[in-house]
Write a protein that holds these residues in place. Structure first.
Motif, PDB file in Angstrom:
ATOM      1  N   ASP A 213      66.760  40.630  77.437  1.00 54.03           N
ATOM      2  CA  ASP A 213      67.950  40.017  76.817  1.00 54.03           C
ATOM      3  C   ASP A 213      69.067  39.643  77.793  1.00 54.03           C
ATOM      4  O   ASP A 213      70.244  39.905  77.535  1.00 54.03           O
ATOM      5  CB  ASP A 213      68.485  40.938  75.709  1.00 54.03           C
ATOM      6  CG  ASP A 213      67.474  41.108  74.598  1.00 54.03           C
ATOM      7  OD1 ASP A 213      67.368  40.217  73.760  1.00 54.03           O
ATOM      8  OD2 ASP A 213      66.737  42.123  74.617  1.00 54.03           O
TER       9      ASP A 213
ATOM     10  N   ASP B 260      64.133  36.798  75.865  1.00 54.17           N
ATOM     11  CA  ASP B 260      65.490  36.254  75.910  1.00 54.17           C
ATOM     12  C   ASP B 260      66.079  36.277  77.319  1.00 54.17           C
ATOM     13  O   ASP B 260      67.212  36.680  77.527  1.00 54.17           O
ATOM     14  CB  ASP B 260      66.430  36.959  74.914  1.00 54.17           C
ATOM     15  CG  ASP B 260      66.137  36.586  73.463  1.00 54.17           C
ATOM     16  OD1 ASP B 260      65.272  35.714  73.235  1.00 54.17           O
ATOM     17  OD2 ASP B 260      66.760  37.164  72.558  1.00 54.17           O
TER      18      ASP B 260
ATOM     19  N   ASN C 147      63.008  35.168  71.059  1.00 54.25           N
ATOM     20  CA  ASN C 147      63.341  34.201  69.998  1.00 54.25           C
ATOM     21  C   ASN C 147      64.361  33.164  70.446  1.00 54.25           C
ATOM     22  O   ASN C 147      64.433  32.074  69.899  1.00 54.25           O
ATOM     23  CB  ASN C 147      63.801  34.915  68.721  1.00 54.25           C
ATOM     24  CG  ASN C 147      65.051  35.750  68.920  1.00 54.25           C
ATOM     25  OD1 ASN C 147      65.162  36.475  69.903  1.00 54.25           O
ATOM     26  ND2 ASN C 147      65.997  35.642  68.007  1.00 54.25           N
ATOM     27  N   HIS C 148      65.143  33.472  71.470  1.00 51.60           N
ATOM     28  CA  HIS C 148      66.152  32.503  71.897  1.00 51.60           C
ATOM     29  C   HIS C 148      65.598  31.334  72.691  1.00 51.60           C
ATOM     30  O   HIS C 148      66.129  30.236  72.615  1.00 51.60           O
ATOM     31  CB  HIS C 148      67.255  33.206  72.685  1.00 51.60           C
ATOM     32  CG  HIS C 148      68.313  33.762  71.787  1.00 51.60           C
ATOM     33  ND1 HIS C 148      69.503  33.119  71.564  1.00 51.60           N
ATOM     34  CD2 HIS C 148      68.321  34.869  71.022  1.00 51.60           C
ATOM     35  CE1 HIS C 148      70.207  33.822  70.705  1.00 51.60           C
ATOM     36  NE2 HIS C 148      69.515  34.890  70.361  1.00 51.60           N
TER      37      HIS C 148
ATOM     38  N   HIS D 292      58.967  41.467  71.887  1.00 51.40           N
ATOM     39  CA  HIS D 292      60.357  41.112  71.596  1.00 51.40           C
ATOM     40  C   HIS D 292      60.554  41.004  70.084  1.00 51.40           C
ATOM     41  O   HIS D 292      59.942  40.164  69.438  1.00 51.40           O
ATOM     42  CB  HIS D 292      60.692  39.769  72.259  1.00 51.40           C
ATOM     43  CG  HIS D 292      62.131  39.390  72.139  1.00 51.40           C
ATOM     44  ND1 HIS D 292      63.064  39.715  73.090  1.00 51.40           N
ATOM     45  CD2 HIS D 292      62.816  38.739  71.169  1.00 51.40           C
ATOM     46  CE1 HIS D 292      64.240  39.261  72.729  1.00 51.40           C
ATOM     47  NE2 HIS D 292      64.134  38.674  71.555  1.00 51.40           N
TER      48      HIS D 292
ATOM     49  N   GLU E 119      69.468  37.152  63.208  1.00 48.69           N
ATOM     50  CA  GLU E 119      69.275  35.806  63.704  1.00 48.69           C
ATOM     51  C   GLU E 119      68.200  35.122  62.878  1.00 48.69           C
ATOM     52  O   GLU E 119      67.298  35.771  62.363  1.00 48.69           O
ATOM     53  CB  GLU E 119      68.877  35.831  65.190  1.00 48.69           C
ATOM     54  CG  GLU E 119      70.028  36.263  66.068  1.00 48.69           C
ATOM     55  CD  GLU E 119      69.631  36.581  67.494  1.00 48.69           C
ATOM     56  OE1 GLU E 119      70.516  36.574  68.335  1.00 48.69           O
ATOM     57  OE2 GLU E 119      68.439  36.848  67.763  1.00 48.69           O
TER      58      GLU E 119
ATOM     59  N   HIS F  10      65.181  42.498  72.451  1.00 48.73           N
ATOM     60  CA  HIS F  10      65.811  41.913  71.265  1.00 48.73           C
ATOM     61  C   HIS F  10      67.099  42.635  70.882  1.00 48.73           C
ATOM     62  O   HIS F  10      68.141  42.023  70.763  1.00 48.73           O
ATOM     63  CB  HIS F  10      64.876  41.867  70.053  1.00 48.73           C
ATOM     64  CG  HIS F  10      65.446  41.057  68.901  1.00 48.73           C
ATOM     65  ND1 HIS F  10      65.869  39.755  69.054  1.00 48.73           N
ATOM     66  CD2 HIS F  10      65.697  41.362  67.601  1.00 48.73           C
ATOM     67  CE1 HIS F  10      66.335  39.304  67.883  1.00 48.73           C
ATOM     68  NE2 HIS F  10      66.255  40.263  66.993  1.00 48.73           N
TER      69      HIS F  10
HETATM   70 MN   LIG Z   1      66.271  38.210  70.819  1.00 49.90          MN
END
Ligand SMILES: [Mn+2]
Length: 378
Positions: A8, A55, A90-91, A167, A180, A202
């Protein structure tokens, strides 16, 4: 054997309005510095492996500057022949496959192992006389796909050490959600005791989930939800008794002052309280927040916020959060939390008396997903 676990980093994230002398966002630079400090530590301590659990970038299309920082730092590791295994979070994972993943640029670097193809992959290493197998599950485009991949993850009893990295938000123990739109959930049962170590990403606060599974947390604070706790990465020495050490780095002070209960205070008293807190904090170069609880709206309007702001001019960021009570009304929080558009929509529908709720929900979520995917094209 030593492993370094980080996650992250969110390179490219920026916040607040303060700029450096070169006109760059101060928070963006803070984030770069936090990553650099972790890499400095790695170059100095020479771990056998570095795991980055998702991330690395804050967005699907990071800026040139964010990409440059990532390459500069990762090349330092590559030159030292320290393997760097990085999974997509996820980003940075695109919602549409055709967008392409930024992690592809890392394919060109020796000793760098980007995992971003929506599927479970394993990477074997031999360190000294020991065999170590990395089981990596990146962020996936669908929840089902992610769960299917997690089910396939099995420790290999023929190697000395099995390390799993993923993640997402672990469910079932406590809330590790980031609220999110596209976050994925990791069921507790995926965290098998048979792994020598599980490196999670995450959730941004350093946390031990179970004895062999950790969130390293982010190396910098992205929001006030991360005020408490230390920032950095985890050093792991696997063995019959695995040793863990948290490597704390230097970050910009972020302070969330204890709330002022304003229910029985007048304007002067509240202002004096605020001034005292500011004096104690010493705002220069810091980020902080003051919360006013139960403040009637006529009193709130009477506070000289300009004067207060002047006292904080040296801060990188200062904000007042307030629970304003409107006369004759229920309490309304000024900082009402807005969740992702998708969950706001779900909540909205849930509270309505409509016959075709399910159809509407499905259609609506599809439209939201479509629009959010288009945003990637900016
Ligand atoms: Mn994340």
């Amino acid at each position: 054997m030593k492993i370094l676990h980080m996650a992250d980093t969110h390179l490219g994230f920026s916040a607040y309005r303060k700029l450096t002398e070169d006109g760059m966002n101060k928070r963006e630079i803070d984030i770069y510095n936090s990553f650099k400090q972790c890499i400095d530590y790695a170059v100095k301590s020479k771990p056998d492996l570095i795991l980055h659990a998702g991330d690395l970038f804050d967005s699907v299309r990071p800026t040139n500057r964010a990409i440059t920082v990532a390459l500069e730092q990762i090349i330092r590791l590559s030159k030292k022949k320290i393997p760097f295994i990085v999974i997509s979070g996820n980003h940075e994972t695109p919602k549409l496959r055709e967008t392409g993943n930024i992690f592809k640029i890392f394919e060109h670097l020796d000793h760098v192992y980007p995992i971003y193809n929506n599927k479970y992959e394993t990477i074997p290493f031999e360190i000294g006389s020991k065999k170590i197998l990395i089981h990596a599950v990146p962020h996936c485009q669908t929840k089902e796909g992610f769960l299917d991949n997690l089910k396939k993850v099995k420790p290999d009893s023929s190697v000395d050490f099995n390390v799993f990295m993923a993640h997402g938000a672990v469910t079932g123990i406590k809330e590790f959600k980031m609220n999110e739109f596209n976050e994925l959930f990791i069921p507790t049962k995926a965290l098998s005791k048979d792994f020598d170590y599980i490196a999670l990403g995450h959730y941004h606060n350093y946390t031990e989930i179970v004895e062999n599974a950790f969130y390293s947390g982010s190396p910098e604070r992205l929001t006030f939800a991360e005020v408490e706790g230390k920032k950095g990465c985890i050093e792991i020495e696997p063995g019959s008794k695995t040793r863990y050490k948290f490597i704390e780095i230097d970050t910009r002070p972020m302070i969330d002052a204890a709330p002022i209960n304003c229910s029985n205070l007048n304007i002067e008293e509240i202002t004096r309280n605020i001034r005292e807190i500011i004096q104690k904090i010493e705002p220069h170069n810091k980020i902080f927040r003051i919360t006013l609880e139960n403040i009637p709206s006529h009193i709130y309007r009477g506070i000289d916020f300009n004067q207060i702001r002047k006292l904080c001019s040296g801060a990188v960021h200062f904000e007042i959060k307030s629970d304003v009570i409107k006369e004759g009304e229920l309490r309304v929080s000024e900082n009402y939390k807005i969740e992702s558009i998708a969950s706001e929509f779900e909540n909205f529908l849930r509270n309505r008396d409509i016959t075709e709720k399910e159809v509407l929900l499905k259609l609506g979520l599809e439209y939201i997903q479509k629009i959010e995917s288009k945003d990637e094209g900016r």
